[in-house]
Scaffold this motif. Sequence first.
Motif, mmCIF file in Angstrom:
data_model
loop_
_atom_site.group_PDB
_atom_site.id
_atom_site.type_symbol
_atom_site.label_atom_id
_atom_site.label_comp_id
_atom_site.label_asym_id
_atom_site.label_seq_id
_atom_site.Cartn_x
_atom_site.Cartn_y
_atom_site.Cartn_z
ATOM 1 N N SER A 32 0.848 -1.185 0.000
ATOM 2 C CA SER A 32 0.000 0.000 0.000
ATOM 3 C C SER A 32 0.887 1.239 0.000
ATOM 4 C CB SER A 32 -0.906 0.009 1.237
ATOM 5 O OG SER A 32 -1.662 1.204 1.302
ATOM 6 N N TYR A 33 0.539 2.216 -0.828
ATOM 7 C CA TYR A 33 1.256 3.481 -0.863
ATOM 8 C C TYR A 33 0.249 4.620 -0.790
ATOM 9 C CZ TYR A 33 3.431 7.676 -2.668
ATOM 10 O OH TYR A 33 3.838 8.976 -2.815
ATOM 11 N N LYS A 34 0.553 5.610 0.039
ATOM 12 C CA LYS A 34 -0.332 6.762 0.150
ATOM 13 C C LYS A 34 0.487 8.032 0.265
ATOM 14 C CE LYS A 34 -4.531 8.435 2.291
ATOM 15 N NZ LYS A 34 -5.687 8.046 3.116
ATOM 16 N N ASN A 35 0.141 9.026 -0.557
ATOM 17 C CA ASN A 35 0.736 10.346 -0.499
ATOM 18 C C ASN A 35 -0.338 11.339 -0.084
ATOM 19 O OD1 ASN A 35 1.072 13.074 -2.352
ATOM 20 N ND2 ASN A 35 2.970 12.442 -1.352
ATOM 21 N N GLY A 36 -0.005 12.217 0.841
ATOM 22 C CA GLY A 36 -0.945 13.242 1.270
ATOM 23 C C GLY A 36 -0.281 14.600 1.316
ATOM 24 N N THR A 37 -0.981 15.621 0.864
ATOM 25 C CA THR A 37 -0.480 16.991 0.945
ATOM 26 C C THR A 37 -1.559 17.894 1.522
ATOM 27 O OG1 THR A 37 -1.191 17.535 -1.318
ATOM 28 C CG2 THR A 37 1.056 16.694 -1.035
ATOM 29 N N LEU A 38 -1.130 18.910 2.257
ATOM 30 C CA LEU A 38 -2.028 19.923 2.817
ATOM 31 C C LEU A 38 -1.304 21.257 2.662
ATOM 32 C CD1 LEU A 38 -3.988 19.692 6.163
ATOM 33 C CD2 LEU A 38 -2.743 21.766 5.561
ATOM 34 N N GLU A 39 -1.948 22.201 1.950
ATOM 35 C CA GLU A 39 -1.266 23.454 1.654
ATOM 36 C C GLU A 39 -2.264 24.595 1.556
ATOM 37 O OE1 GLU A 39 0.320 26.656 -0.925
ATOM 38 O OE2 GLU A 39 -1.175 25.181 -1.565
ATOM 39 N N GLY A 40 -1.916 25.721 2.193
ATOM 40 C CA GLY A 40 -2.758 26.901 2.077
ATOM 41 C C GLY A 40 -2.623 27.838 3.260
ATOM 42 N N TYR A 41 -3.310 28.995 3.170
ATOM 43 C CA TYR A 41 -3.279 30.039 4.185
ATOM 44 C C TYR A 41 -4.537 29.954 5.058
ATOM 45 C CZ TYR A 41 0.443 32.259 1.453
ATOM 46 O OH TYR A 41 1.620 32.519 0.792
ATOM 47 N N SER A 42 -4.418 30.451 6.292
ATOM 48 C CA SER A 42 -5.574 30.491 7.178
ATOM 49 C C SER A 42 -5.392 31.599 8.200
ATOM 50 C CB SER A 42 -5.751 29.154 7.904
ATOM 51 O OG SER A 42 -4.645 28.883 8.741
ATOM 52 N N THR A 43 -6.513 32.104 8.705
ATOM 53 C CA THR A 43 -6.542 33.055 9.809
ATOM 54 C C THR A 43 -7.339 32.417 10.935
ATOM 55 O OG1 THR A 43 -6.366 34.976 8.356
ATOM 56 C CG2 THR A 43 -7.290 35.349 10.548
ATOM 57 N N GLU A 44 -6.709 32.284 12.118
ATOM 58 C CA GLU A 44 -7.293 31.467 13.177
ATOM 59 C C GLU A 44 -7.339 32.223 14.492
ATOM 60 O OE1 GLU A 44 -5.440 27.511 13.126
ATOM 61 O OE2 GLU A 44 -4.587 28.087 11.189
ATOM 62 N N PRO A 45 -8.444 32.081 15.242
ATOM 63 C CA PRO A 45 -8.592 32.811 16.506
ATOM 64 C C PRO A 45 -7.586 32.383 17.564
ATOM 65 C CG PRO A 45 -10.718 32.025 15.702
ATOM 66 C CD PRO A 45 -9.674 31.379 14.857
ATOM 67 N N GLN A 46 -7.222 33.349 18.414
ATOM 68 C CA GLN A 46 -6.440 33.066 19.607
ATOM 69 C C GLN A 46 -7.330 32.348 20.631
ATOM 70 O OE1 GLN A 46 -3.414 33.269 19.363
ATOM 71 N NE2 GLN A 46 -2.525 35.287 19.166
ATOM 72 N N PRO A 47 -6.748 31.784 21.693
ATOM 73 C CA PRO A 47 -7.545 30.966 22.613
ATOM 74 C C PRO A 47 -8.636 31.697 23.383
ATOM 75 C CG PRO A 47 -5.217 30.418 22.800
ATOM 76 C CD PRO A 47 -5.297 31.641 21.957
ATOM 77 N N ALA A 48 -8.577 33.031 23.504
ATOM 78 C CA ALA A 48 -9.571 33.722 24.332
ATOM 79 C C ALA A 48 -9.904 35.089 23.747
ATOM 80 C CB ALA A 48 -9.046 33.889 25.761
ATOM 81 N N LEU A 49 -11.115 35.567 24.047
ATOM 82 C CA LEU A 49 -11.510 36.926 23.702
ATOM 83 C C LEU A 49 -10.763 37.925 24.575
ATOM 84 C CD1 LEU A 49 -15.375 36.446 23.413
ATOM 85 C CD2 LEU A 49 -13.846 37.042 21.536
ATOM 86 N N GLN A 50 -10.689 39.172 24.098
ATOM 87 C CA GLN A 50 -10.132 40.242 24.903
ATOM 88 C C GLN A 50 -11.123 40.621 26.022
ATOM 89 O OE1 GLN A 50 -6.814 41.652 24.348
ATOM 90 N NE2 GLN A 50 -6.984 39.592 23.477
ATOM 91 N N PRO A 51 -10.703 41.397 27.028
ATOM 92 C CA PRO A 51 -11.583 41.711 28.164
ATOM 93 C C PRO A 51 -12.922 42.331 27.792
ATOM 94 C CG PRO A 51 -9.316 42.268 28.715
ATOM 95 C CD PRO A 51 -9.324 41.884 27.253
ATOM 96 N N ASP A 52 -12.997 43.022 26.636
ATOM 97 C CA ASP A 52 -14.282 43.616 26.257
ATOM 98 C C ASP A 52 -15.284 42.578 25.779
ATOM 99 O OD1 ASP A 52 -13.346 42.898 23.769
ATOM 100 O OD2 ASP A 52 -13.284 44.929 22.953
ATOM 101 N N GLN A 53 -14.842 41.335 25.648
ATOM 102 C CA GLN A 53 -15.699 40.206 25.270
ATOM 103 C C GLN A 53 -16.322 40.364 23.878
ATOM 104 O OE1 GLN A 53 -16.264 37.122 27.430
ATOM 105 N NE2 GLN A 53 -14.300 38.151 27.689
ATOM 106 N N ARG A 54 -15.647 41.116 23.007
ATOM 107 C CA ARG A 54 -16.095 41.197 21.623
ATOM 108 C C ARG A 54 -14.925 41.242 20.637
ATOM 109 N NH1 ARG A 54 -20.122 45.458 20.794
ATOM 110 N NH2 ARG A 54 -19.814 45.011 18.580
ATOM 111 N N THR A 55 -13.741 41.559 21.136
ATOM 112 C CA THR A 55 -12.568 41.640 20.271
ATOM 113 C C THR A 55 -11.817 40.318 20.307
ATOM 114 O OG1 THR A 55 -12.349 44.010 20.677
ATOM 115 C CG2 THR A 55 -10.427 42.858 19.786
ATOM 116 N N LEU A 56 -11.620 39.747 19.141
ATOM 117 C CA LEU A 56 -10.948 38.455 19.021
ATOM 118 C C LEU A 56 -9.653 38.641 18.245
ATOM 119 C CD1 LEU A 56 -11.064 35.335 19.383
ATOM 120 C CD2 LEU A 56 -12.211 35.244 17.150
ATOM 121 N N ARG A 57 -8.536 38.441 18.925
ATOM 122 C CA ARG A 57 -7.262 38.495 18.230
ATOM 123 C C ARG A 57 -7.031 37.199 17.466
ATOM 124 N NH1 ARG A 57 -2.852 41.614 22.083
ATOM 125 N NH2 ARG A 57 -3.962 43.619 22.129
#
Length: 721
Positions: free
Chosen positions: A320-345
């Motif tokens: 069995s032979y398998k080749n896999g690729t994953l490529e591209g850009y993404s924008t991802e949230p930080q683990p927590a909201l800022q203190p105002d509870q609406r701003t997401l870095r």
Amino acid sequence: MQKKEQRRAPHVFAALLASLSLPAHAQPQAASDAAHAAPETVLPTVEVLGGSVGNSYHRSEVSGAKTDLPLRELPQAVRVMGRETLQDLGASRLDQTFAYVGGVSAQNNFGGLWDNLSIRGLAGDPNLGMPMLLNGFTANRGYNAPRDTANIERIEFLKGPSAALYGASEPGGTVNVVTRKPLWKAAHAVEAYAGSHDFYRTALDTGGPLGERVAYRLNLALEDRGGFRDHVDTRRSLIAPAITWKLAPATRLDYAAEILRHRTPLDRGVVAVGNRLGAVPRERFLGEPSDGDVRVENQTHQLILEHALNAAWLGRMGISYKNGTLEGYSTEPQPALQPDQRTLRRQRRYRDFESDDIGVQAELLGRLSAGGLEHEVLAGFEAWRLDLNQRMLRANPSGSAPYAIDIFNPVYGQPRPALLPSTDTAEDQENLAFYLQDTVHLGEKWRLLGGLRFDRNEQTVLNRRTGTRTRQSPNATSPRVGVSYLATPRWTLFANAGKSFRPNSGADAAGGAFDPESGTATEVGAKWEDAVRSLGASLALFNITKRNVLTSDPFNTGFSIAAGEVRSRGFDLDVSGQLSANWRLSASLAYIEAEVKRDNLLEVGARLLNVPKLSGSLLLMYEDALAGGGRYGIGGGLAYSGRRLGEARTRAQAGSGEDAFELPSHTTARLAAYWRITPALRLSLDVDNLFDRTWYASSYQRTWVTPGAPRTVVLGLQAKF
């Protein structure tokens, strides 16, 4: 994408094809009978092309266990899901089946780029997902797009440890996907679907003989899914050819391939405000539309040779032979909201990942008598090599330009932060294994199954940024023993115990490889099957411990060490089959206590992510003939999941009295109906989330929560010719 210096596996594959061939999924006696049969009956399966096999949800055979024992006599809990169930669930992807199997729950799916599940509360490698099999070969080492069901004949959920047969795996269980086989009678089918949220799909299933000794099967699928999430569309295609060549009356060669392309934005889902979900609508995308798609591509090739040495012994070889690729850009949230509870870095990433996985198996299966007892013996050898290349650039802005977004009033198109080198590693794993399994018939009432596998693994991790290279050689011995007591012609009592292991990918703060995970599992249960083997049930109680689980390094922020321990215990129940000539049923129920037993950072006693204590499902279908000809079916299903932990809970959070972040319980309903207008033409209707409930499929942290789909209606037309 950068130039791949490691892309040498196709040449290795070609060379090995010239000298090898094997394994792993046909049962010995069935394969032996097929090898001696006439060409038109060379395959042991009988299939209605483009639709169901028979009319029952219940299957009595399981190839992933590598034994001739009927499912009722096997000392292991197994749920086999065939084409009938996939069809009634309207499942075009593997993850649409998880809710209908006892003890299976969805896990973080890497922003929609892979399949991930836990069995009996235990998930796989956080970087690669849950180990799975394809026709008995390990199928998802490396990078893999969500699996399409177009070429799936059945899915075998093998519960409990499988390391004695397959090596690196999870003690909760593994999944063996069995693909559709060539046909010796020409048949063709085409399917077309259209549905809510700009969903369009077409599929082709065609097969037949190419001569007296050669037959083929070809499955194609094209899918364009607009989706309910803003700016998140998915396009995918599958090409899956299969060929069987009867070389001689006792010798058969099988080739199967898959070429899968999947394109979609990496989507981390919605966020919770505090511990509250629902403040952000389930449609809202919090990445950047201009990032475009992440592309995941897979190519898989399998070649299997079977030769019946005589009436009792069968040899198999395969590659069995398998080749896999994953490529591209993404924008991802930080683990927590800022203190105002609406701003997401947020942070921005570019990934360029590739994996090459090549494996060889050789097995000898047969029957013999010794000491007055009947033995079914399996002796096997396996060797594989995995190359993982990870290159990631990352920007993690802060200060005056935090690359943030207002979760209540998102504005896209901000200036993109500059990407800096983050990860650049090459990991190689080489494994050599030998395994034995003996199934003993102890008279009419007792069955004893014992197995042992020895693995020698070589793991090398090269950090290209620092030039650091680390090596380790984690060897493992994985035993398993099980016993079944056939109490009556319908009832079986069983018990089993086994060990498992799995290498951990990645490196610690010093650049060293992690110690592998190890697991121990025990299981006791009962099985029942009706007299005509059309309805069956399995109930199992289990207790599992897993050690060397990756946990946060208390002295090096952002790094991990292999020091954690988790435990899972509970029960699961599966019932499936034909209730009468008109009714068929699939039902499941599970209760699981999966918790942290030891960790440097997490609260001891905290539950594991995305694992509900209580879950269950019901799928019921009614079929009958119409007075004027034709046939119809109508039914529906319910899937329930209890509350689940949605973010790992630390000791500090527990000490402060902060409430744990949990996903709420949910119940979703589905409606399924069809009208078989003529024997060759069928019209279908599927409605998922019938009552349009808001629900959440899985979570990794409170800013990465995957919302479930709203009400979705799909109309399909299936034609045979």
